[in-house]
Design an enzyme around this catalytic site. Structure first.
Site, mmCIF file in Angstrom:
data_model
loop_
_atom_site.group_PDB
_atom_site.id
_atom_site.type_symbol
_atom_site.label_atom_id
_atom_site.label_comp_id
_atom_site.label_asym_id
_atom_site.label_seq_id
_atom_site.Cartn_x
_atom_site.Cartn_y
_atom_site.Cartn_z
ATOM 1 N N GLU A 1 -0.035 12.380 -14.363
ATOM 2 C CA GLU A 1 -0.760 12.583 -12.872
ATOM 3 C C GLU A 1 -0.135 13.806 -11.942
ATOM 4 O OE1 GLU A 1 -0.822 8.971 -10.410
ATOM 5 O OE2 GLU A 1 -3.087 9.481 -9.509
ATOM 6 N N ILE A 2 -0.885 14.879 -11.508
ATOM 7 C CA ILE A 2 0.128 15.803 -10.744
ATOM 8 C C ILE A 2 0.391 15.602 -9.350
ATOM 9 C CG2 ILE A 2 -0.017 18.301 -10.322
ATOM 10 C CD1 ILE A 2 -2.041 18.781 -12.663
ATOM 11 N N PHE A 3 -0.557 14.732 -8.659
ATOM 12 C CA PHE A 3 -0.417 14.303 -7.473
ATOM 13 C C PHE A 3 -0.092 15.618 -6.650
ATOM 14 C CE2 PHE A 3 -0.389 10.586 -4.801
ATOM 15 C CZ PHE A 3 -1.551 10.141 -5.107
ATOM 16 N N LYS B 1 2.683 -4.758 3.453
ATOM 17 C CA LYS B 1 3.857 -4.016 3.221
ATOM 18 C C LYS B 1 3.382 -2.668 2.919
ATOM 19 C CE LYS B 1 6.592 -1.793 0.552
ATOM 20 N NZ LYS B 1 6.609 -0.840 1.290
ATOM 21 N N GLU C 1 -4.075 -1.209 -8.407
ATOM 22 C CA GLU C 1 -4.560 0.001 -8.613
ATOM 23 C C GLU C 1 -3.534 1.096 -8.349
ATOM 24 O OE1 GLU C 1 -5.670 3.354 -7.914
ATOM 25 O OE2 GLU C 1 -6.193 3.120 -6.034
ATOM 26 N N SER D 1 3.692 1.790 2.819
ATOM 27 C CA SER D 1 4.702 2.470 2.499
ATOM 28 C C SER D 1 5.648 2.817 3.473
ATOM 29 C CB SER D 1 4.054 3.975 1.813
ATOM 30 O OG SER D 1 5.103 4.786 1.910
ATOM 31 N N CYS E 1 -5.784 9.408 -5.948
ATOM 32 C CA CYS E 1 -5.787 8.934 -7.283
ATOM 33 C C CYS E 1 -6.973 9.412 -8.050
ATOM 34 C CB CYS E 1 -5.182 7.710 -7.497
ATOM 35 S SG CYS E 1 -6.371 6.585 -6.321
ATOM 36 N N THR F 1 0.818 -1.169 -0.094
ATOM 37 C CA THR F 1 -0.052 -0.119 0.105
ATOM 38 C C THR F 1 0.864 1.374 -0.174
ATOM 39 O OG1 THR F 1 -0.265 -0.139 2.462
ATOM 40 C CG2 THR F 1 -1.905 -1.017 1.045
ATOM 41 N N PRO F 2 0.408 2.399 -0.481
ATOM 42 C CA PRO F 2 0.950 3.609 -0.485
ATOM 43 C C PRO F 2 1.038 4.487 0.537
ATOM 44 C CG PRO F 2 -1.163 3.815 -1.527
ATOM 45 C CD PRO F 2 -0.924 2.575 -1.027
ATOM 46 N N GLY G 1 -0.429 1.449 -5.908
ATOM 47 C CA GLY G 1 0.907 2.209 -6.244
ATOM 48 C C GLY G 1 1.147 2.900 -7.390
ATOM 49 N N SER G 2 2.454 3.168 -7.805
ATOM 50 C CA SER G 2 2.410 3.716 -9.370
ATOM 51 C C SER G 2 2.576 2.873 -10.282
ATOM 52 C CB SER G 2 3.937 4.494 -9.140
ATOM 53 O OG SER G 2 4.967 3.429 -8.958
HETATM 54 P P1 ADP Z 1 4.096 6.018 -5.090
HETATM 55 O O1 ADP Z 1 4.745 6.845 -5.976
HETATM 56 O O2 ADP Z 1 2.593 6.323 -4.886
HETATM 57 O O3 ADP Z 1 4.680 6.171 -3.844
HETATM 58 P P2 ADP Z 1 5.059 3.417 -5.526
HETATM 59 O O4 ADP Z 1 4.904 2.628 -6.311
HETATM 60 O O5 ADP Z 1 6.456 4.114 -5.501
HETATM 61 O O6 ADP Z 1 3.934 4.855 -5.511
HETATM 62 O O7 ADP Z 1 4.866 2.912 -4.019
HETATM 63 C C1 ADP Z 1 3.723 2.108 -3.566
HETATM 64 C C2 ADP Z 1 3.895 1.035 -2.830
HETATM 65 O O8 ADP Z 1 4.661 0.027 -3.501
HETATM 66 C C3 ADP Z 1 4.851 1.481 -1.464
HETATM 67 O O9 ADP Z 1 4.521 0.532 -0.339
HETATM 68 C C4 ADP Z 1 6.320 1.194 -2.064
HETATM 69 O O10 ADP Z 1 7.220 0.871 -0.888
HETATM 70 C C5 ADP Z 1 6.053 -0.030 -2.799
HETATM 71 N N1 ADP Z 1 7.018 -0.445 -3.838
HETATM 72 C C6 ADP Z 1 7.740 0.351 -4.691
HETATM 73 N N2 ADP Z 1 8.687 -0.292 -5.302
HETATM 74 C C7 ADP Z 1 8.311 -1.599 -5.113
HETATM 75 C C8 ADP Z 1 8.794 -3.082 -5.407
HETATM 76 N N3 ADP Z 1 9.861 -3.102 -6.480
HETATM 77 N N4 ADP Z 1 8.393 -3.937 -5.177
HETATM 78 C C9 ADP Z 1 7.624 -3.957 -4.123
HETATM 79 N N5 ADP Z 1 6.715 -2.729 -3.548
HETATM 80 C C10 ADP Z 1 7.114 -1.788 -4.083
#
Ligand code: ADP
Length: 500
Positions: A404-406, A198, A273, A200, A307, A172-173, A251-252
């Site tokens: 996405e400006i966020f 897991k 998502e 953020s 989002c 999650t983010p 996440g992204s």
């Molecule tokens: P944001 O830009 O919204 O932070 P991210 O995709 O970077 O989006 O992060 C969303 C979640 O995904 C966070 O919990 C981040 O730690 C996790 N994350 C980022 N990279 C990885 C990866 N390679 N494997 C698993 N989780 C990841």
């Protein structure tokens, strides 16, 4: 017991303000949560900061491959018992978690303000939203109906049943620190899955609160585990460990692509998502005052860091100047500041780096002939603050209209006809949410059909609740959160044949 880092943080910050004093009362450790135990790790640690002040809130152990592996093992060990429990027993646990979240509403809201920055009232709304998912999935757990199919042979029966997938890896983010984990954990537990969560690394404390409340609600050890630290290493364990049967990420797009590709090798289910680029269309037959109120309400949520927020505002040419004036006045006048200050409507962004990124987009647009009606320059409040910004005249190719400006920026774009508005709106692969404001039933029906997005709000800025499926089309993701559909992301279909 030794004072926890949270206790130390609370007393340090209490010396300057009262912030955080309630957080210490929560009583959980700033630690990994594996197999019902709060654990440190032998390895590295990392710090969590308050984005408003830069104060360090907590120091947490950093999990890597070994800790993630232990958490998966604990979840797998717990799966047999949890999945075989009576659905009522599981539902009762979820209901108790929902009630406990509500009991601790104030402290959890303060925790969200501290680690994420959103104003206190909005953070309390996030707590209610999190509680609603545990309640909804407690109720819905009992309604996982299968079906029977008439076999051509009258002596045989065919039954379609749903079985929990197994261990779920949930990622999650930071932008919804409590409700994002809550949505996924509640659905997974209702389905009979066990979870390794897991969150953020920017906002792990609210996720730990879910583990802490699950424990109080009687959820057995190993059913909910929380690890954080080395995201890539933990992600690799989710992808490669044979006991993890489904991965759910918010996440992204970058992370989603990576996980999806890696999971394909191991033929694992993924729910993704991945954010949006929402158009907010205002037609000239709309109730303009209401449309602008709703737009500003939607955009101010979480400083534009959600989002489904409006990313592009498409305004019919005939009312463009009127709408631009109203938006600039209402949005530009929002009170920006620390989330604990009375009356503050917009808090900080998550980090100073997020401000750099948003300001970079704004300055690049200004350099290309875009004009700012308000905002567009950094604030002296702190490194993580950015003002509500309204832009007009951005050229069609400007990055700000396509990324996405966020952040708290509203670019306004004029259009002439309905067809043109729909075409501009659909000109994105990020198809999570779209909004249209109109007084015409015909236009509303056409927009609901022609806007190719996972969520469409017609005169409605937030059609998102625990009862309804939420998920994107196209590159915005796969699967749903919420609704019956969210539960099915954690269930496998099973066909059972019986012969007399
Ligand atoms: P944001 O830009 O919204 O932070 P991210 O995709 O970077 O989006 O992060 C969303 C979640 O995904 C966070 O919990 C981040 O730690 C996790 N994350 C980022 N990279 C990885 C990866 N390679 N494997 C698993 N989780 C990841």
């Amino acid at each position: 017991m030794m004072p926890s880092t949270l206790d130390q943080k609370a007393s340090k910050s209490a010396a300057s303000t009262d912030r955080g004093a309630r957080v210490a009362e929560l009583g959980f450790e700033p630690a990994l949560y594996i197999d019902g135990r709060w654990r440190t790790s032998a390895g590295a640690s990392f710090e969590v900061y308050d984005p408003s002040t830069g104060i360090c809130l907590a120091t947490l152990p950093s999990a890597g491959r070994d800790e993630a592996g232990s958490a998966v093992q604990a979840a797998q060990n717990a799966f047999g018992d949890w999945s075989r429990r009576s659905v009522l027993e599981r539902a009762d646990c979820l209901l108790r978690i929902s009630k406990l979240i509500t009991t601790h509403r104030e402290a959890l809201a303060e925790l969200a303000v501290l680690e994420q920055g959103s104003p206190l009232g909005a953070s309390a709304g996030g707590v209610d939203y999190a509680a609603s998912f545990f309640r909804w999935y407690a109720e819905e757990a009992r309604r996982v109906y299968g079906r029977t199919i008439a076999h051509p042979d009258p002596d045989r029966r065919l039954v379609v049943a749903y079985a929990p997938r197994g261990v779920a890896g949930v990622i999650t983010p930071w932008n919804a620190p409590l409700s994002s984990p809550a949505k996924k954990v509640a659905a997974a537990l209702a389905a009979g899955c066990t979870v390794v969560l897991k969150p953020s690394e920017l906002t792990p404390l609210s996720a730990l609160a879910i583990a802490w409340l699950s424990e109080q609600a009687g959820v057995p050890p190993g059913v909910v585990n929380v690890v954080f630290g080395d995201a890539s290493a933990i992600g690799r364990v989710f992808v490669r460990h044979p006991d993890v049967r489904t991965i759910s990420l918010t996440g992204s797009l970058r992370t989603g692509r990576r996980l999806y590709a890696a999971a394909a090798r191991h033929i694992k289910h993924v729910s993704l998502e991945l954010g949006g680029n929402a158009p907010f269309i205002i037609f000239d037959d709309a109730d303009v005052a209401r449309a602008v109120d709703d737009l500003v309400w939607l955009k101010q949520a979480n400083s534009g860091q959600i989002c489904v927020t409006a990313n592009r505002v498409l305004v019919q040419q005939t009312i463009f100047d009127e709408v631009a004036d109203r938006v600039a006045k209402l949005y530009g006048d929002l009170l920006v500041g620390d989330g604990f200050t009375d009356g503050v409507q917009q808090g900080p962004l998550i980090t100073a780096g997020a401000v750099d990124r948003v300001d970079g987009l704004v300055q690049a647009a200004l350099a290309e002939g875009t004009h700012a009606l308000c905002g567009a320059s950094r604030l002296s409040l702190g490194d993580a603050f950015y003002p509500p910004t309204v832009l007009i005249d951005a050229p069609p190719h400007a990055r700000i209209l396509h990324e996405e400006i966020f952040g708290p920026v509203l670019p306004l774009v004029a259009f002439s006809t309905e067809d043109e508005a729909i075409a501009i709106a659909n000109d994105t692969p990020n198809r999570l949410a779209a909004f249209a404001y109109t007084g015409s039933l015909s236009c509303a029906i056409r927009c609901s059909r022609e806007l190719r997005f996972g969520v469409v709000g017609i005169n409605d800025p937030r059609p998102v609740t625990c009862e309804a499926p939420f998920g994107g089309h196209h590159q915005s993701g796969i699967g749903s959160e919420g609704g019956v559909e969210g539960l099915h992301d954690f269930l496998d279909v099973k066909l059972v044949g019986m012969r007399s």
